[in-house]
Each structure stands twice: as structure tokens, then as C-alpha cells.
Enzyme design. Structure first.
Site, PDB file in Angstrom:
ATOM      1  N   PRO A   1     -11.483   6.666  -4.080  1.00 25.59           N
ATOM      2  CA  PRO A   1     -12.900   6.326  -3.400  1.00 25.59           C
ATOM      3  C   PRO A   1     -13.850   5.350  -4.277  1.00 25.59           C
ATOM      4  CG  PRO A   1     -12.251   8.612  -3.147  1.00 25.59           C
ATOM      5  CD  PRO A   1     -11.091   7.957  -3.794  1.00 25.59           C
ATOM      6  N   GLN A   2     -13.538   5.705  -5.659  1.00 20.20           N
ATOM      7  CA  GLN A   2     -14.303   4.916  -6.676  1.00 20.20           C
ATOM      8  C   GLN A   2     -13.737   3.353  -6.377  1.00 20.20           C
ATOM      9  OE1 GLN A   2     -15.984   5.945 -10.242  1.00 20.20           O
ATOM     10  NE2 GLN A   2     -14.904   4.258 -11.285  1.00 20.20           N
ATOM     11  N   GLU A   3     -12.525   3.265  -6.686  1.00 25.78           N
ATOM     12  CA  GLU A   3     -12.007   1.960  -6.533  1.00 25.78           C
ATOM     13  C   GLU A   3     -12.378   1.395  -5.232  1.00 25.78           C
ATOM     14  OE1 GLU A   3      -7.430  -0.355  -6.545  1.00 25.78           O
ATOM     15  OE2 GLU A   3      -7.711   2.062  -6.993  1.00 25.78           O
TER      16      GLU A   3
ATOM     17  N   SER B   1       0.652  -1.495   0.201  1.00 30.25           N
ATOM     18  CA  SER B   1       0.125   0.041  -0.199  1.00 30.25           C
ATOM     19  C   SER B   1       0.722   1.282   0.106  1.00 30.25           C
ATOM     20  CB  SER B   1      -0.789   0.000   1.210  1.00 30.25           C
ATOM     21  OG  SER B   1      -1.872  -1.138   1.236  1.00 30.25           O
TER      22      SER B   1
END
Length: 382
Positions: free
Chosen positions: A243-245, A133
Site C-alpha cells: 500500500p505505501q509503495e 507482477s
């Protein structure tokens, strides 16, 4: 519970998706799992039906509808049929937004028609061995050389890497000792560029039909015309789409948890123990009732977040909350459903076993549950 997220247009799209999934995906899905990859012709068929281009502008063969609810429908109908479309989901929900936001007119003309038609497949190469990450810690480099960049490095866990014609590679083009996030750039590597090689297909615990690869770049000459957006701005670009992922993972988690409950209800009605259907036992009823309540709560949370995403109001912290909650619910629900199958739940011929192994990665990719908690804590001022 009643949902008010969708319009009649979405319902019509749902019917199209459902028919396609049952006709073309369900019968062949076991073979794809064994092969570890979806065949390219499925993408082409989906493109011909308009299932891949609804967010792309009409002049390039798309529908011009940047409405995330169509992506939600695609996931929900796959889950309903007890299959997943992981590579398709990655292309539409994770990768396509970068092209839509940052491709210039020349790049749109080159790539968008193929993307809409399902004849150009994509991947995004962020993760490196040892970075996870920590996007700011990536070591892949791209050094200017005239009108090109010389790209060197290695990436791992790349979904869709086997079939990809276009790979968005995140590379370091400069270093700022005071800001680790600065100096990252998005470069589109095309299949066949000298020095671009695909490594081994990674053997995973779940998501078997989703090809996952290692990729290597050895002095790959990438023209500046293949740069997405501005040089050095990639970290901000990545954050913009997170956010969409994360919503994509959450939506899939809720849909798959709901599918697990439906499959379990069917099973316990048919399965007998001690001469009576397993569904008649109080424990079975209580377990499924509790799971149903959890999934409804997750669904309400996800639907609200989808609306905020469409309106451009979904914050990174709220996306983290939704992903954390929905994926943790999925993990609990699928585990308890498998328990109700007994020994048969451990057999891969039953769909609950696949739902179980597929579910585990949801708490890891697009940011682990621990990373989600850090983002939420930061939002709380901690």
C-alpha cells in the site's frame, strides 16, 4: 483547493527541501539524465541535511519521525521544480520500511547510521526476467549451507542497482506445492560479496536519472545475519508494504500532473499563434480547466489515502484504487498538456517532454493498472 494534510513542521521541511532542490538538483539535472544516474555525493548531502533519516530512530542519526507526509513533501517539491528523485524515493518509500520493520538490533546498529547519513545506498531485487507482477513465481534460490545461504539467480529492472551498497533480494528458500507464496525469504546482499555482479544499465524510455540495472547472483554466500525477518515469510512482508509503495507512485503522479499544468499555463501565455497568445483560445482554456478539475479530484483522493496510511488504516484495495485513478489522471493530463505545446512539446529541451516519458511507467510499476483493477474487483466480491 485548500489542503489540511500538513502541519507547520511539514511546511518548514518543505522550505528546506525546496531550497536544496533548486540549489543542488535543478542546475545539474540535465547532466545526470545524460549519465543515467544520480551521483552518490547528492545522497550524502541529503543525509547531512537530515532529508534521508527522518524515519530512522534518533540513536542511529535519524529524526525518529515515521510520518509519511515528509516523503510526500519531498516528492511534491521535486515535481514542482520539474525534476524527479526516483532513486531517493525508492530508497525512502519502498526499501527503508523493510529495514525499519524487520531488521534486528544487530542489523540496525550495522546499517541504520549509514542509511541516515546517505552513505549506505539501497536497492530491492524482486522482479525477475519473465515474472513481472507474479512474485510467487520467482526462481532465484537461496539454499542453506551451514550458517549461510547460497544465493543463485538473476533480477532485472532494479532501481538504484548501480550505486547500491545493500540489496534486499527476494529468494526462494523452500517450495510448497500447495502454496506458491510460501518459502520466500529476504536476504541483504552487500556490495563486494563474491558472486554478486551488476549487469548492464538498462536504457529506458523515461526516468533517465533513475539508474535501472540487471543483477546476477552466482553462489553468493549470504550469512544468516543478513536475513531480514523470518525465513519463508517474505511474501507477507512484501504485501504489508505494497500500500505505501503504491501510494508513493500515486503521490508522484498527482504532483507531476500538477507541475505539467503549471508549465503549460506558463507556456500558452507566452506562445503566440495567428498573432495571439495560445492561452486566449477557448480550447486552451477548456482543456486546462478540465485538467485542473481532474488533478484536484486526484489530490483529494491521494490526501485522504495518505491520512489513512499514516493511521495504519489504508487497505490494499483502496491503495489500488488510488494508484489506478491517480496514474491514469497523470497519463491523460500530461498527454493533453503536451498537445498544447504543439511541436515544441515533442522536443526534449522542453520539460513537458520529460514529464510525458517519465509518466508512462507509473501505470506499470508497483503493479500495473490491470493488476490494480483485479484487486479492486476482488474487493467488490467479483
Amino acid at each position: 483547493m485548500r489542503r489540511d494534510l500538513f502541519t507547520p513542521d511539514h511546511d518548514e521541511f518543505r522550505t528546506l527541501v525546496r531550497d536544496f532542490v533548486h540549489a543542488r538538483i535543478v542546475p545539474e539535472y540535465p547532466a545526470w539524465e545524460k549519465a543515467g544516474i544520480m551521483p552518490r555525493e547528492i545522497f550524502t548531502e541529503m543525509g547531512d541535511l537530515g532529508l534521508l533519516g527522518f524515519a530512522l530512530p534518533e540513536q542511529y542519526g535519524g529524526a525518529g519521525m515515521r510520518d509519511y507526509r515528509y516523503n510526500v513533501v519531498l516528492q511534491e517539491e521535486a515535481a514542482r521544480a520539474l525534476v524527479t528523485l526516483g532513486t531517493v524515493r525508492t530508497q525512502l518509500d519502498v526499501i527503508l520500511p523493510y529495514f525499519l520493520e524487520y531488521a534486528d538490533e544487530a542489523q540496525r546498529a550495522r546499517w541504520f547510521p549509514g542509511l541516515a547519513a546517505g552513505r549506505l545506498l539501497t536497492a530491492i531485487a524482486m522482479t525477475e526476467p519473465g515474472t513481472g507482477s507474479d512474485l510467487a513465481g520467482m526462481r532465484t534460490t537461496a539454499i542453506r549451507d551451514g550458517d549461510d545461504y547460497l544465493l543463485n539467480g538473476a533480477k532485472t529492472f532494479i532501481t538504484g542497482g548501480a550505486n547500491a551498497d545493500l540489496v534486499i533480494v527476494v529468494a526462494r528458500t523452500s517450495t510448497d506445492p500447495d502454496n506458491r507464496r510460501a518459502g520466500l525469504t529476504l536476504l541483504v546482499v552487500e556490495d563486494g560479496m563474491p558472486g554478486f555482479t551488476r549487469g548492464r544499465m538498462l536504457e529506458k524510455m523515461g526516468c533517465k536519472v533513475q539508474d535501472t540495472m540487471e543483477l546476477a547472483f552466482d553462489n553468493v554466500r549470504v550469512p544468516q545475519a543478513n536475513r531480514l525477518g523470518e525465513e519463508g515469510r517474505a511474501f507477507g512482508y512484501l504485501g504489508h508494504n505494497l500500500p505505501q509503495e503504491r501510494m508513493t507512485v500515486a503521490v508522484g503522479s498527482v504532483a507531476q500532473a500538477r507541475a505539467a499544468i503549471a508549465a503549460t499555463v506558463d507556456y500558452v501565455k507566452q506562445r503566440k499563434a495567428f498573432g495571439t497568445p495560445v492561452a486566449s483560445f477557448q480550447n486552451t482554456k477548456f482543456e486546462l480547466a478540465a485538467m485542473s478539475a481532474e488533478v484536484e479530484a486526484a489530490q483529494a483522493m491521494a490526501d485522504r489515502a495518505v491520512r489513512e496510511l499514516i493511521d495504519g488504516e489504508l487497505s490494499a484495495a483502496d491503495a489500488a484504487r488510488v494508484k489506478l485513478f491517480c496514474t491514469e489522471v497523470q497519463g491523460r493530463v500530461v498527454d493533453r498538456c503536451l498537445q498544447l505545446f504543439g511541436g515544441y512539446g515533442y522536443m526534449m529541451e522542453y520539460p513537458i517532454a520529460r514529464l510525458y516519458t517519465d509518466a508512462r511507467v507509473a501505470r506499470i510499476y508497483a503493479g500495473t493498472s490491470e493488476v490494480m483493477k483485479l484487486l479492486i474487483a476482488r474487493d467488490l466480491g467479483l
